[in-house]
Scaffold this active site. Structure first.
Site, mmCIF file in Angstrom:
data_model
loop_
_atom_site.group_PDB
_atom_site.id
_atom_site.type_symbol
_atom_site.label_atom_id
_atom_site.label_comp_id
_atom_site.label_asym_id
_atom_site.label_seq_id
_atom_site.Cartn_x
_atom_site.Cartn_y
_atom_site.Cartn_z
ATOM 1 N N ARG A 83 0.851 -1.184 0.000
ATOM 2 C CA ARG A 83 0.000 0.000 0.000
ATOM 3 C C ARG A 83 0.892 1.241 0.000
ATOM 4 N NH1 ARG A 83 -2.101 3.100 4.602
ATOM 5 N NH2 ARG A 83 -3.801 4.383 3.881
ATOM 6 N N TYR A 302 -4.275 2.403 15.773
ATOM 7 C CA TYR A 302 -3.069 2.463 16.592
ATOM 8 C C TYR A 302 -3.411 2.292 18.073
ATOM 9 C CZ TYR A 302 -0.459 3.688 12.464
ATOM 10 O OH TYR A 302 0.124 3.632 11.230
#
Ligand code: GBH
Length: 490
Positions: A83, A302
């Site tokens: 990506r 995260y």
């Protein structure tokens, strides 16, 4: 779920995609080469004190020149997919005119990936708006959305035959609220109204770009990547804390999820921000465009957080638990921002530390948050709309300890990834349709306002020599990708 995948080996579904992610400005370098002009980040980096140590992305990992070596590195890590983002300022440097040489770089990169049998996963926008468009008002200006769709069309015409997955924006929350409300990211503006206007126009640009891509590359999978938090009230029996968590979830998650996947802003959020002009910007038809059906939702996770209506009792250690996003990081030299969210509602949303371990970013390590997040997204958003999820970013910054022989034995990062992959498998087992995972990041890179001071890589980059060294976590991840299995711990 009765049997969490906590220590035995864990097998992923057949065909599960393993990847790593990067972003153009964080790795490419070649700042003004082949016709590229300034993006907002080039300009932001020149503001004294805006970025740690005065760092910038002019050279970064020199990926623009080393992409062949980097694709070979990906191959050695057994990746199925990569990506990356394309730089708008490279492809349309003045915001209007297409730059062939800039486009050619991405054509070479895509060909190199295909030759290596690595699937290109293209993100059109990872925060690097051409400065020429910022000068015309940036994302708070409605016209930027149309310029973004034009750029999407240029990319589709050039690479549509070779790129199977396209995501429009990476983390519009950061672009809007770190860029235009807290001012800790480019272009460094500090206004709740501008942040909300940017958010609306980013989503409008997303919808217009999906329409343009759908026309040109009907066979491709299309989507967007959002960043998420998991907001827990500090005291679930205290209505004020529960309300703080609701507002935090609204401004972080639902402000993007609901328009894109349900075609409407959340009612409670519209009430919360009624004084900030968002409703006045919405024109008839906008939400239909924004909610144009997508095939994939990219999930960046995260950490989550516990929030309360009142500040944590701080004692003698002020700001000790602050993370850098909120610009409370002294090194970043950014102005003080008092709550975690660049929160445009007047009442506070206050983060409270929970005593969890933290990474070098100061972010809590909370793998079970990923399980809860993915199940919620499945049940409330993607499931009903039929789109699949991919974890498009997850990872951790830790300082590298380099041994005499140059190796890096980053057990902390390895354990972080191990725990999050187990949490991801828990979600899949409980019904979340997640089809792939991208570790952030392939290699250490330019960590935005924190410059080169934070390292997220599976691969170490020596910025003096540009030498890449696969860390222990990278070798471990290569085995996971090869076997489709997270090995037993131990
Ligand atoms: C990503 O953003 C970016 O896409 C990527 O470019 C970047 O390098 C990477 O992460 C690492 O930073 O309130 O203190 O708990 C991540 C953005 C991270 C935003 C966590 C919200 C909450 C921090 N998010 N953050 S805190």
């Amino acid at each position: 779920h009765a049997t969490p995948n906590s220590s035995g080996s864990v097998e992923f579904p057949p065909g599960f995609l393993w990847g790593t992610a990067t972003a153009a400005y964080q790795v490419e370098g070649a700042g003004h080469e082949d016709g590229r002009q300034d993006s907002v980040w080039d300009v932001f980096c020149r503001i004294p004190g805006a970025v740690h140590h005065g760092d910038d992305g002019m050279v970064a990992c020199d990926h623009y020149h080393r992409y062949r070596e980097d694709v070979a590195l990906m191959k050695s890590l057994n990746l199925d997919t990569y990506r990356f983002s394309t730089s708008w300022a490279r492809v349309v440097p003045d915001g209007r005119t297409v730059n062939r040489k800039g486009l050619d770089f991405y054509s070479r990169l895509v060909d190199e990936l295909l030759t290596a049998d690595i699937m290109p996963w293209l993100t059109l926008y990872h925060w690097d708006l051409p400065q020429a468009l910022e000068d015309l008002g940036g994302w708070p200006a409605r016209d930027t959305a149309s310029r973004f769709a034009d750029y999407a069309a240029v990319m589709a015409d050039a690479l549509g035959d070779r790129v199977p997955v396209w995501t429009t924006l990476n983390e519009p929350w950061c672009s809007a609220f770190l860029g235009y409300t807290s001012g800790s990211h480019a272009p460094g503006k500090k206004s709740p109204e501008l942040g909300l206007a940017a958010a609306h126009h980013l989503m409008l640009g997303h919808g217009l770009a999906v329409e343009a891509l759908r026309d040109r590359v009907p066979q491709a999978s299309l989507g967007i990547t959002l960043n998420f938090t998991v907001s827990d009230p500090v005291d679930p029996t205290n209505p004020a804390d529960v309300d703080a968590a609701r507002r935090d979830d609204g401004m972080f998650n639902r402000i993007f999820l609901d328009p894109i996947l349900r075609g409407a802003y959340p009612q409670d959020l519209l009430v919360d921000v009624a004084h900030l002009g968002l409703a006045e910007l919405i024109r008839p038809g906008d939400l239909e465009i924004i909610s144009t059906p997508i095939d994939v939702l990219g999930v960046n996770y995260y950490n989550g957080g516990a929030v309360a209506a009142t500040p944590e009792p701080r004692g003698d250690a002020p700001l000790a638990t602050a993370g850098p996003d909120g610009a409370r990081d002294q090194d970043a030299g950014s102005p003080l921002w008092v709550t975690r969210s660049p929160n445009p509602v007047p009442e506070g949303i206050h983060p409270h530390a929970r005593g969890l371990p933290t990474t070098d970013m100061g972010w809590e390590v909370q793998p079970e948050g990923l399980t809860r997040l993915l199940l919620r997204l499945q049940e409330d958003y993607t499931g009903p709309r039929g789109s699949a999820m991919f974890v498009t970013e997850n990872g951790a910054a830790y300082p590298d300890v380099v041994e005499q022989d140059g190796t890096v034995d980053d057990q902390d990062r390895l354990e972080f990834l191990d725990a999050h992959l187990r949490a991801l498998k828990d979600a899949i087992d409980a019904g979340a349709d997640v089809r792939g995972y991208f570790a952030w990041s392939l290699m250490d890179n330019f960590e935005w306002a924190l410059g080169y001071s934070k390292r997220f890589g599976l691969t170490r980059v020596d910025y003096e020599t540009q030498e890449r060294t696969v860390k222990s976590s990278g070798r471990w991840y290569a085995d996971v990708a090869r076997d489709n299995v997270v090995p037993a711990r131990g």
